[in-house]
Scaffold this active site. Structure first.
Site, short mmCIF file in Angstrom:
data_model
loop_
_atom_site.label_atom_id
_atom_site.label_comp_id
_atom_site.label_asym_id
_atom_site.label_seq_id
_atom_site.Cartn_x
_atom_site.Cartn_y
_atom_site.Cartn_z
N HIS A 165 16.39 6.23 18.31
CA HIS A 165 16.03 4.80 18.35
C HIS A 165 17.09 3.99 19.10
O HIS A 165 17.23 2.78 18.86
CB HIS A 165 15.82 4.22 16.94
CG HIS A 165 14.97 5.07 16.06
ND1 HIS A 165 13.61 4.88 15.92
CD2 HIS A 165 15.27 6.16 15.30
CE1 HIS A 165 13.12 5.80 15.08
NE2 HIS A 165 14.11 6.59 14.70
N SER A 286 27.11 -6.62 44.95
CA SER A 286 26.24 -7.80 44.95
C SER A 286 26.78 -8.77 45.99
O SER A 286 27.99 -8.91 46.16
CB SER A 286 26.26 -8.45 43.57
OG SER A 286 25.90 -9.81 43.68
N LYS A 292 30.51 -7.12 40.83
CA LYS A 292 29.44 -6.16 40.51
C LYS A 292 29.59 -4.83 41.23
O LYS A 292 29.97 -4.76 42.39
CB LYS A 292 28.06 -6.75 40.89
CG LYS A 292 27.61 -7.87 40.01
CD LYS A 292 27.33 -7.44 38.57
CE LYS A 292 26.11 -6.58 38.45
NZ LYS A 292 24.87 -7.36 38.56
N GLU A 299 18.83 3.71 39.60
CA GLU A 299 17.79 2.68 39.45
C GLU A 299 16.61 2.96 40.38
O GLU A 299 15.45 2.83 40.00
CB GLU A 299 18.35 1.30 39.79
CG GLU A 299 19.31 0.73 38.78
CD GLU A 299 19.89 -0.59 39.27
OE1 GLU A 299 19.27 -1.64 39.02
OE2 GLU A 299 20.94 -0.57 39.95
#
Ligand code: ARG
Length: 470
Positions: A165, A286, A292, A299
């Protein structure tokens, strides 16, 4: 007008019965050459085998066969050098190559199509193409599995929290987690090899749908092309696209697995988890936030999974309710299959390159495992060994955890007296089971997370990988 000169402007391959040229839009709409030229080398390979077989059974003379083989070999060179002029007027890869052959060697070129049809030809070409590509995909899959096994061995003792979970559950070793990924890929590998068996069956000789009146020998052609056997039934041979659906379904399951790994990698690189570091070369920055470092590769793999699922649905729907035998619908099989192949190959390459470069942040993993009461089950098992019924042990440990939450203490940080307020069977030796090392080492059976088990499992995985093959 004599029967050998077609009506001006009609298609030179099949225009004999036509009295007007094809509509310009329809010509473009029905053409496939823009995408099926990817099958050119397999088309030539199939044609050479077909001509060789025709000469063997006496349908072509040896001189005719030689002219055809030489012409096709030259055309292959033209294609490889990028000199070949593809024409939409000639509809598809098959007729482009055949027309060029006739340009080069004259009337003998027109004999190549004896005893075959584009229907068995295209089905053969796709299978040859897919078979070659499967071998490339398999090599990348193997490389990824090897990388995972190696990393798992390196990280056999590294402790991290295991989750259910997505909540801290029990401590596990990072090596064990990596070998779980490896198991997913081992199943994918088996599916791929199984799919290859059904790809490797030869439609050629089915001709348009019913077979041919020439004395062809399909075993000869099958052997020349490295096919396992000729397809049994001519109607099925020209219409079957199960093999493309099977490959895309293999690809969908594989990408589903890669998307799960990607998701974990993305989570783990975040400041909140901080479990791993991915080298800069697999990440991007970024343009507005200078701090970043984004895990773009995982991804993007996660995102590409969607388009492969789409291709699977597309192919299933393409074949749904199609009557026997060949239908033009089937021309739509190529783009989804090609895109699936490209996507799978790229995603596997990205992963195979990236996995060996994953750096575990061991302290951070260890701290996270310490934080979430991850040895609570170990305490319960300890109580059971001292005669407490499991349900009662569960309740006792629950109270200890509640105490720990109030006092901001992990179980291993409590004093013996603090622990004994919940059960007086607890002794000094409890701290052996409350440590993370003790917890993982205790799960010491086949399939368990103990470091020794991880090392043994890695060795078995390596042996199984070496034993796979044809
Ligand atoms: N371009 C066609 C395809 O990809 C080749 C077979 C065409 N056959 C035919 N009878 N029109 O399916």
């Amino acid at each position: 007008m004599s029967s050998s000169s077609p009506t001006p402007g009609t298609n030179q391959s099949w225009g004999g019965r036509f009295s007007e040229p094809t509509d310009a839009f329809v010509e473009r709409f029905t053409a496939s050459v823009d995408f099926d030229q990817r099958l050119a080398l397999q088309d030539i390979q199939g044609s050479i085998a077909h001509a060789t077989m025709l000469a063997r059974v006496g349908v072509l003379t040896d001189a005719e066969r030689d002219a055809i083989v030489t012409g096709l070999t030259e055309i292959r060179g033209e294609i490889e050098r990028g000199e070949f002029q593809w024409s939409v007027k000639l509809e598809d890869v098959h007729m482009n190559i055949e027309a060029r052959l006739t340009d080069k060697i004259g009337i003998t070129g027109k004999k190549l199509h004896t005893g075959r049809s584009r229907n068995d030809q295209v089905a053969t070409d796709i299978r040859l193409f897919l078979r070659d590509e499967i071998d490339v995909v398999e090599a990348e899959l193997k490389r990824l599995r090897e990388g995972l096994i190696e990393l798992a061995e390196r990280e056999a003792d590294t402790i991290m929290p295991g989750f259910t979970h997505l909540q801290t559950a029990q401590p596990v070793t990072f090596g064990h987690h990596l070998l779980a990924w490896q198991e997913m890929l081992a199943r994918d590998h088996e599916r791929l090899l199984d799919c290859r068996k059904r790809v490797n069956v030869m439609p050629l000789g089915a001709a348009a749908l019913a077979g041919t009146t020439y004395p062809i020998d399909r075993h000869v052609t099958a052997e020349l092309l490295g096919f396992e056997r000729p397809a049994e039934n001519s109607l099925d041979a020209v219409s079957d696209r199960d093999f493309a659906i099977e490959f895309t379904s293999f690809a969908s399951i594989l990408l589903m697995h890669l998307s799960r790994m990607s998701e974990e990698l993305v989570l783990w690189t975040s400041a909140q988890f901080d479990f791993i570091d991915l080298p800069d070369r697999f990440c991007t920055g970024s343009s507005i936030m200078p701090q970043k470092k984004n895990p773009d590769v995982p991804e993007l793999v996660r995102g590409k999974t969607g388009r492969v699922y789409g291709h699977l649905m597309g192919l299933l729907t393409l074949m749904k309710s199609q009557p026997l035998a060949y239908n033009k619908d089937n021309q739509e099989d190529k783009e989804p299959l090609f895109d699936t192949l490209d996507t799978v190959r790229d995603c596997l390459k990205a992963f195979a390159d990236m996995v060996p470069a994953i750096e575990a942040r061991k302290e951070s993993m260890y701290e996270a495992a310490r934080r979430g009461f991850s040895t609570a089950t170990d305490l319960a098992d300890y109580l059971v060994r001292r005669g407490v019924a499991f349900r009662d042990a569960h309740e006792i440990v629950g109270q200890s955890v509640a105490f720990g939450l109030r006092e901001k203490k992990d179980l291993s940080e409590m004093s013996l007296d603090e622990l004994r307020q919940f059960s007086d069977v607890i002794d000094d030796d409890v701290f052996e089971v409350l440590t993370l090392e003790g917890s993982v080492a205790a799960r010491n059976h086949i399939g368990g997370t103990a470091p020794d088990q991880v090392r043994a499992a890695a060795q078995r995985a390596r042996d199984a990988l070496a034993a796979l093959g044809r």
